[in-house]
Design a protein around this motif. Structure first.
Motif, PDB file in Angstrom:
ATOM      1  N   ALA B  55       0.834  -1.206   0.000  1.00 55.58           N
ATOM      2  CA  ALA B  55       0.000   0.000   0.000  1.00 55.58           C
ATOM      3  C   ALA B  55       0.870   1.257   0.000  1.00 55.58           C
ATOM      4  CB  ALA B  55      -0.939  -0.012   1.202  1.00 55.58           C
ATOM      5  N   VAL B  56       1.956   1.239   0.784  1.00 54.18           N
ATOM      6  CA  VAL B  56       2.861   2.395   0.807  1.00 54.18           C
ATOM      7  C   VAL B  56       3.536   2.561  -0.559  1.00 54.18           C
ATOM      8  CG1 VAL B  56       4.934   3.388   1.849  1.00 54.18           C
ATOM      9  CG2 VAL B  56       3.289   2.181   3.290  1.00 54.18           C
ATOM     10  N   THR B  57       3.942   1.442  -1.165  1.00 55.95           N
ATOM     11  CA  THR B  57       4.554   1.497  -2.495  1.00 55.95           C
ATOM     12  C   THR B  57       3.599   2.154  -3.494  1.00 55.95           C
ATOM     13  OG1 THR B  57       5.889  -0.457  -2.035  1.00 55.95           O
ATOM     14  CG2 THR B  57       5.543   0.097  -4.361  1.00 55.95           C
ATOM     15  N   ALA B  58       2.332   1.741  -3.439  1.00 60.48           N
ATOM     16  CA  ALA B  58       1.333   2.316  -4.351  1.00 60.48           C
ATOM     17  C   ALA B  58       1.177   3.820  -4.112  1.00 60.48           C
ATOM     18  CB  ALA B  58      -0.006   1.602  -4.173  1.00 60.48           C
ATOM     19  N   LEU B  59       1.188   4.214  -2.834  1.00 56.98           N
ATOM     20  CA  LEU B  59       1.090   5.643  -2.500  1.00 56.98           C
ATOM     21  C   LEU B  59       2.278   6.418  -3.096  1.00 56.98           C
ATOM     22  CD1 LEU B  59       0.011   8.091  -0.829  1.00 56.98           C
ATOM     23  CD2 LEU B  59       1.309   7.195   1.119  1.00 56.98           C
ATOM     24  N   LEU B  60       3.483   5.880  -2.935  1.00 56.42           N
ATOM     25  CA  LEU B  60       4.683   6.576  -3.433  1.00 56.42           C
ATOM     26  C   LEU B  60       4.725   6.588  -4.959  1.00 56.42           C
ATOM     27  CD1 LEU B  60       7.337   5.238  -0.899  1.00 56.42           C
ATOM     28  CD2 LEU B  60       6.218   7.487  -0.901  1.00 56.42           C
TER      29      LEU B  60
END
Lengths: 210, 210
Positions: B55-60
């Protein structure tokens, strides 16, 4: 200086269980490294990302293992799961998967992303050195089953190594007493980009152990 | 082969703004690399961690920058933020912070954690090579302001390099035509552990540019 080469033997079943658990986790961290390297999000999203990463770190830290090397009971080879070149569990590693041939040579095919870039578009020369040092060491130590330390390694950069799919190969040229002479190449689709020669040494404490 | 050395100049203010945004993010990813390497959590927590990381990867990834090298307008030096040895934004890098002396030599003090381990307790020989290749390159290229590529590098491992705080030093010995000869050392508190000699080459395309 003391060196502890104690290890735990693990079965194929336990190897597969741990691999299924941790390999996808490490892959997710690799993708995060790449996304955080190139992100252009603003302050709010960057702070949110950081907070969420710290929460995951705290979760993973609730149970930590002692860093005892694991040796596979079928192959007798260390798993080297934490290794920065080949470690299945180390997100710093590409990772390289090493194939050992019956003649003692070994090779690996792997892809280097922009996280390993030096000059724009090219692999960092020091990453080429990491990859080749590791592979020559694998050849010299018979798949890390023999204690061997790098004595010297010389790298000749023939041309730039492009980011993307690469192949590395290494083999032992000869052994003289405690010294093992290994050679290897890093290659792209057009052939060798870097050549390496290394001398690996059997440490004094291991010489009597046979 | 085409090489694009285009870059964007950034001001000190913009440098500080981006650094404040992304350096803590990268530090958080570094701690996550270490935690995921040593975690012993079970299947549920590992799956939860993976989902949250994705989820963090997608946000970044919602905003990604083109990978154009940035050059600081005050120093004229590339920031090398993506570099796997010194990159402030690359979680693979320790990172090394390079100090340039007036005499052209350079040095760096940094700490290598267990994420850089080869034999138990010791820095991976290939990581020593990465660190020294980079630092010799910095000395040979006057802080990456001159296009110089590694021609050859030879490393002599004097003894094991312990994990923990380390210092690396490099300097130019001499220049002959297009070749620059550099030397350097990796040291722990007791002195040198690895010695390196490198020949760096000014590429043909840069020779006429002066």
């Amino acid at each position: 200086m003391s060196m502890d080469f104690g290890f735990d033997m693990i079965t194929e079943d336990e190897y597969q269980r741990q691999r299924a658990l941790y390999e996808p986790l490490t892959e997710a961290v690799r993708r995060l490294i790449y996304a955080s390297l190139h992100t252009d999000v603003g302050a709010d999203a960057a702070a949110e990302a950081r907070t969420k990463i710290e929460a995951v770190t705290a979760l993973l830290e609730t149970e930590q293992r002692a860093s005892v090397p694991l040796v596979h009971e079928n192959t007798g080879r260390p798993l080297a799961w934490a290794n920065p070149a080949v470690g299945l569990r180390n997100a710093i590693a590409p990772p390289m998967v090493i194939h050992h041939e019956d003649d003692g040579s070994c090779w690996s095919e792997f892809t280097l992303s922009g996280a390993y870039e030096g000059p724009p578009g090219w692999v960092h020369g020091g990453i080429c050195a990491l990859v080749l040092d590791h592979l020559l060491g694998e050849a010299a130590s018979e798949g890390l089953t023999q204690p061997k330390f790098t004595g010297t390694i010389s790298l000749r950069y023939l041309r730039g190594t492009p980011l993307g799919p690469l192949r590395a190969e290494a083999f032992v040229e000869r052994t003289e007493g405690v010294k093992t002479f290994a050679r290897g190449y890093l290659k792209d689709a057009d052939g060798a980009t870097v050549e390496a020669e290394g001398v690996f040494i059997r440490p004094a404490w291991a010489r009597d152990a046979g």
